[in-house]
Design an enzyme around this catalytic site. Sequence first.
Site, PDB file in Angstrom:
ATOM      1  N   HIS A  67       1.620   5.368  -1.711  1.00  0.00           N
ATOM      2  CA  HIS A  67       1.290   6.544  -2.519  1.00  0.00           C
ATOM      3  C   HIS A  67       2.571   7.114  -3.103  1.00  0.00           C
ATOM      4  O   HIS A  67       3.467   7.528  -2.343  1.00  0.00           O
ATOM      5  CB  HIS A  67       0.590   7.609  -1.667  1.00  0.00           C
ATOM      6  CG  HIS A  67      -0.682   7.110  -1.069  1.00  0.00           C
ATOM      7  ND1 HIS A  67      -1.898   7.198  -1.713  1.00  0.00           N
ATOM      8  CD2 HIS A  67      -0.919   6.459   0.095  1.00  0.00           C
ATOM      9  CE1 HIS A  67      -2.840   6.635  -0.959  1.00  0.00           C
ATOM     10  NE2 HIS A  67      -2.267   6.182   0.144  1.00  0.00           N
ATOM     11  N   HIS A 102      -4.777  -0.509   5.654  1.00  0.00           N
ATOM     12  CA  HIS A 102      -4.354   0.265   6.828  1.00  0.00           C
ATOM     13  C   HIS A 102      -5.312   0.156   8.017  1.00  0.00           C
ATOM     14  O   HIS A 102      -5.886   1.142   8.464  1.00  0.00           O
ATOM     15  CB  HIS A 102      -4.079   1.733   6.489  1.00  0.00           C
ATOM     16  CG  HIS A 102      -5.123   2.444   5.643  1.00  0.00           C
ATOM     17  ND1 HIS A 102      -6.467   2.316   5.837  1.00  0.00           N
ATOM     18  CD2 HIS A 102      -4.987   3.319   4.616  1.00  0.00           C
ATOM     19  CE1 HIS A 102      -7.102   3.080   4.958  1.00  0.00           C
ATOM     20  NE2 HIS A 102      -6.222   3.693   4.205  1.00  0.00           N
ATOM     21  N   HIS A 119     -10.508   1.460   1.404  1.00  0.00           N
ATOM     22  CA  HIS A 119     -10.327   2.439   2.471  1.00  0.00           C
ATOM     23  C   HIS A 119     -11.588   2.294   3.309  1.00  0.00           C
ATOM     24  O   HIS A 119     -12.646   2.798   2.932  1.00  0.00           O
ATOM     25  CB  HIS A 119     -10.145   3.864   1.934  1.00  0.00           C
ATOM     26  CG  HIS A 119      -9.955   4.840   3.050  1.00  0.00           C
ATOM     27  ND1 HIS A 119      -8.752   5.412   3.334  1.00  0.00           N
ATOM     28  CD2 HIS A 119     -10.820   5.292   4.007  1.00  0.00           C
ATOM     29  CE1 HIS A 119      -8.872   6.184   4.417  1.00  0.00           C
ATOM     30  NE2 HIS A 119     -10.128   6.128   4.828  1.00  0.00           N
ATOM     31  N   LYS A 160      -9.264  -0.115  -6.235  1.00  0.00           N
ATOM     32  CA  LYS A 160      -9.339   0.570  -4.942  1.00  0.00           C
ATOM     33  C   LYS A 160     -10.666   1.292  -4.766  1.00  0.00           C
ATOM     34  O   LYS A 160     -11.081   2.068  -5.639  1.00  0.00           O
ATOM     35  CB  LYS A 160      -8.178   1.572  -4.836  1.00  0.00           C
ATOM     36  CG  LYS A 160      -8.092   2.317  -3.517  1.00  0.00           C
ATOM     37  CD  LYS A 160      -7.696   1.398  -2.370  1.00  0.00           C
ATOM     38  CE  LYS A 160      -7.832   2.088  -1.031  1.00  0.00           C
ATOM     39  NZ  LYS A 160      -6.624   2.785  -0.622  1.00  0.00           N
ATOM     40  N   ASP A 201       1.410   2.616   3.526  1.00  0.00           N
ATOM     41  CA  ASP A 201       0.570   3.804   3.348  1.00  0.00           C
ATOM     42  C   ASP A 201       1.420   5.073   3.391  1.00  0.00           C
ATOM     43  O   ASP A 201       0.936   6.136   3.801  1.00  0.00           O
ATOM     44  CB  ASP A 201      -0.561   3.857   4.383  1.00  0.00           C
ATOM     45  CG  ASP A 201      -1.621   4.892   4.037  1.00  0.00           C
ATOM     46  OD1 ASP A 201      -1.720   5.272   2.854  1.00  0.00           O
ATOM     47  OD2 ASP A 201      -2.337   5.327   4.951  1.00  0.00           O
ATOM     48  N   HIS A 217       0.877  -1.194   0.000  1.00  0.00           N
ATOM     49  CA  HIS A 217       0.000   0.000   0.000  1.00  0.00           C
ATOM     50  C   HIS A 217       0.903   1.230   0.000  1.00  0.00           C
ATOM     51  O   HIS A 217       1.482   1.584   1.017  1.00  0.00           O
ATOM     52  CB  HIS A 217      -0.911   0.016   1.231  1.00  0.00           C
ATOM     53  CG  HIS A 217      -1.862   1.182   1.258  1.00  0.00           C
ATOM     54  ND1 HIS A 217      -3.212   1.028   1.487  1.00  0.00           N
ATOM     55  CD2 HIS A 217      -1.676   2.509   1.088  1.00  0.00           C
ATOM     56  CE1 HIS A 217      -3.803   2.214   1.456  1.00  0.00           C
ATOM     57  NE2 HIS A 217      -2.891   3.145   1.228  1.00  0.00           N
TER      58      HIS A 217
END
Length: 352
Positions: free
Chosen positions: A15, A174, A136, A99, A246, A13
């Site tokens: 970004h 997460h 999420h 996602k 994350d 995970h």
Amino acid sequence: METLTLTRPDDWHLHLRDGDALKAVLPYTARQFARAIVMPNLKPPVRTVAEAEAYRDRILAALPAGQMFEPLMTLYLTDNTPPEEMFAAKAAQFVKAVKYYPAGATTNSDSGVTDIRQCDGVFAAMEEADLPLLLHGEVTHAAVDIFDREKVFIETHLMPLRQRFPKLRIVLEHITTTEAVDYVLETDRIAATLTPQHLLYSRMALFQGGLRPHYYCLPILKRETHRQALVKAAISGNPKFFLGTDSAPHPRHSKESDCGCAGCFSALHALELYAEAFESAGALDKLEAFASFYGPDFYHLPRNTDAITLTKTPWRIPDELPFGESGLVPLRAGEELTWKIASADHKPALLS
Ligand code: NCD
Ligand code: ZN
Ligand code: ZN
């Protein structure tokens, strides 16, 4: 233990952002991790296979010469995602998951889903194509307290979704609560990623001597009892729980603001942070499977074959890293870390 050698890990995970930000942060991840599940919450989001392919090309172009890294792409689900795109995604190979962001739940989620049932056609296609759904997992209703948003999501959205699509493979991303751990443990075909910040910190970290915006991420840090449940899950040796940092870079000025962004940057020192969390729990021997085996097993990908070595070498985390004009503040900036990556020979085995 003074030295720790592990099979090279992957980040399930991550970004990476785009443009100059991508160029600034990608080398940190590529130094530690062979592969990463790359989140699609760009502006505008990565919604189609064509957009994912173009983003993948930009990531590979941003990789410094000599570094190896395989981006595993994801698509961003919207109210209008056509089910056919799921079969195209499966056929494309480089797309590994889809996602789901509830609209308005987190950073760059404005184009997210307004009603999860809108996506049932897409979920049916994903179930058929065996494409994992990444969640999420927070509700956004203003009446639900921010500390309860994950728990309420599980009760009101995830449990009914599981009933409607019992074969869909799901990652609850997460996770932050005892309730999430329990739900993952008792439910088939569902796994969870755990971040370093949620293993190391409780919500007290947000208020340590004052307001600490660099500890603000979503889902927000919870009470100490929840942190302990997460650590217990991480060190349990249960393959349903694996590493996902994350790591979510934001320029300093966007974090230190009257309305600061959610996200902690940990790509600089992720594995060292996890090593500390596992060592504190007396379970360093459980780190390798959590970091390097259970993720690829869930995604039906081969485990990495090269290694990474950490040594007990205390070092100070920089106050700030270069990131455009504003700089980037890593998690636990200016403080000490005991583990340090010593060697990270990365054999180019994975890129085709
Ligand atoms: C992430 C980001 O900045 O993109 N922020 C965060 O607080 N975790 C988005 C997300 O993963 O929810
Ligand atoms: Zn999220
Ligand atoms: Zn994220």
